[in-house]
Design a protein around this motif. Structure first.
Motif, PDB file in Angstrom:
ATOM      1  N   ALA A  85     -12.515 -14.691  41.576  1.00 29.11           N
ATOM      2  CA  ALA A  85     -11.860 -13.393  41.422  1.00 29.11           C
ATOM      3  C   ALA A  85     -10.402 -13.449  41.883  1.00 29.11           C
ATOM      4  O   ALA A  85      -9.520 -12.836  41.283  1.00 29.11           O
ATOM      5  CB  ALA A  85     -12.620 -12.328  42.214  1.00 29.11           C
ATOM      6  N   SER A  91      -8.344 -10.639  39.933  1.00 28.97           N
ATOM      7  CA  SER A  91      -9.166  -9.435  40.071  1.00 28.97           C
ATOM      8  C   SER A  91      -9.084  -8.897  41.496  1.00 28.97           C
ATOM      9  O   SER A  91      -9.235  -7.692  41.730  1.00 28.97           O
ATOM     10  CB  SER A  91     -10.622  -9.741  39.712  1.00 28.97           C
ATOM     11  OG  SER A  91     -10.746 -10.115  38.359  1.00 28.97           O
ATOM     12  N   SER A 117     -14.309  -5.213  36.481  1.00 25.76           N
ATOM     13  CA  SER A 117     -13.181  -6.143  36.363  1.00 25.76           C
ATOM     14  C   SER A 117     -12.877  -6.449  34.901  1.00 25.76           C
ATOM     15  O   SER A 117     -11.713  -6.539  34.497  1.00 25.76           O
ATOM     16  CB  SER A 117     -13.485  -7.441  37.117  1.00 25.76           C
ATOM     17  OG  SER A 117     -13.633  -7.203  38.498  1.00 25.76           O
ATOM     18  N   LYS A 154      -9.280  -5.150  32.439  1.00 26.48           N
ATOM     19  CA  LYS A 154      -8.368  -6.039  31.712  1.00 26.48           C
ATOM     20  C   LYS A 154      -8.245  -5.705  30.229  1.00 26.48           C
ATOM     21  O   LYS A 154      -7.442  -6.309  29.530  1.00 26.48           O
ATOM     22  CB  LYS A 154      -8.831  -7.488  31.899  1.00 26.48           C
ATOM     23  CG  LYS A 154      -8.750  -7.942  33.349  1.00 26.48           C
ATOM     24  CD  LYS A 154      -9.240  -9.362  33.552  1.00 26.48           C
ATOM     25  CE  LYS A 154      -9.151  -9.756  35.018  1.00 26.48           C
ATOM     26  NZ  LYS A 154      -9.628 -11.131  35.283  1.00 26.48           N
ATOM     27  N   GLN A 165      -5.753  -6.256  39.917  1.00 24.25           N
ATOM     28  CA  GLN A 165      -5.904  -6.831  41.261  1.00 24.25           C
ATOM     29  C   GLN A 165      -6.153  -5.768  42.321  1.00 24.25           C
ATOM     30  O   GLN A 165      -5.352  -4.865  42.502  1.00 24.25           O
ATOM     31  CB  GLN A 165      -4.651  -7.623  41.608  1.00 24.25           C
ATOM     32  CG  GLN A 165      -4.800  -8.558  42.772  1.00 24.25           C
ATOM     33  CD  GLN A 165      -3.559  -9.400  42.965  1.00 24.25           C
ATOM     34  OE1 GLN A 165      -2.460  -8.873  43.139  1.00 24.25           O
ATOM     35  NE2 GLN A 165      -3.714 -10.706  42.931  1.00 24.25           N
TER      36      GLN A 165
END
Length: 287
Positions: free
Chosen positions: A22, A27, A62, A66, A84
């Protein structure tokens, strides 16, 4: 005890691998990755079904973060590449559940136990609260990430007036459906892992399927609570310089809605707490 030891070793190894991945994929930042490792390890060690709830929330959220990043970059005030998240955001979305899974593990001595008030009202309520917690977190995230990309005009949840995209407390039909779907996924993941790993009597096992509609409702309810708090207690304004909806007052900002009482992390934490409590009581009544 042997099962708990093996699960704990697996928890550390798996959590370290996921946190590192991650961090590499943006992330989580470093602080989020460190705290995320601890939270994941605790969940998985407490029970595979609790680990499943956390991981389903983390991975699906996550992934959705995106999607449509170019559009989100233009609309979101605090846009970050890869979505993030830092330790504060990780804590806001996991603190309550982490406490609950530790309590459940201590009360059951690490043995899996199904939702069953005949065996324990307290454990049933606590597990129900954990399910509601992640249904809310997932519902809010799916709703936000999909809703902001919706072609429909967002409506402020308190008065149903059309507002700008990115306004706190704004909802769309796409976003609400996404919240319910997110809760459904959380409920399904719990049922599958619980039936495989928890100790359920045959007459109790089939009733665990009721978790799916409960979690679906909790996902939608949590998103609505979050939206209501965002529309009333979180400030939203339009910055004429940045051409974005922002959450802080300023000389170039025109107010849209809300008061400057809670920030986004606080809104998330309160909505999670309320949904956790309501789902816990629902499970007490149903199971």
């Amino acid at each position: 005890m042997e099962g708990l030891f093996i699960r704990s070793v697996a928890a550390v190894a798996l959590s370290a691998a996921i946190a590192a991945r991650a961090y590499k994929r943006l992330s989580l930042d470093l602080s989020g990755a460190i705290l995320g490792f601890l939270v994941m390890a605790i969940h998985i060690a407490a029970g595979y079904r609790f680990g499943a709830l956390l991981l389903v929330f983390f991975f699906t959220s996550s992934k959705l973060t995106k999607i449509g990043q170019e559009k989100k970059r233009l609309l979101e005030e605090d846009f970050k590449e890869g979505g993030q998240r830092n330790w504060v955001q990780v804590l806001a979305n996991s603190a309550i559940a982490t406490v609950l899974v530790v309590v459940v593990s201590a009360m059951t001595r690490g043995h899996g136990m199904c939702l069953d008030t005949k065996k324990s009202d307290v454990v049933t309520a606590l597990i129900g609260g954990i399910i509601g917690h992640y249904a809310c977190c997932n519902g809010d995230t799916w709703s936000s990430e999909i809703g902001i990309l919706s072609k429909a005009q967002p409506l402020l949840v308190t008065n149903f007036k059309i507002v700008r995209r990115g306004t706190n407390g704004a909802v769309t039909l796409d976003g609400l459906l996404a919240a319910a779907a997110a809760g459904f996924v959380v409920g399904l993941s719990y049922v599958v892992t619980a039936l495989l790993t928890a100790e359920c009597a045959s007459d109790v096992a089939w009733r665990q399927l009721l978790v799916i509609p409960i979690a679906t409702a909790a996902g939608l309810l949590g998103s609505l609570i979050d939206s209501f708090l965002g529309a009333t207690l979180q400030f939203s304004g339009y910055c004429n310089v940045r051409k974005k909806v922002v959450s802080k007052r300023g000389p170039t900002v025109s107010r849209i809605s809300g008061m400057s009482i809670l920030d986004n992390n606080a809104v998330n934490a309160v909505s999670v707490l309320l949904t956790t409590v309501l789902t816990a009581f629902a499970c007490l009544y149903i199971f």
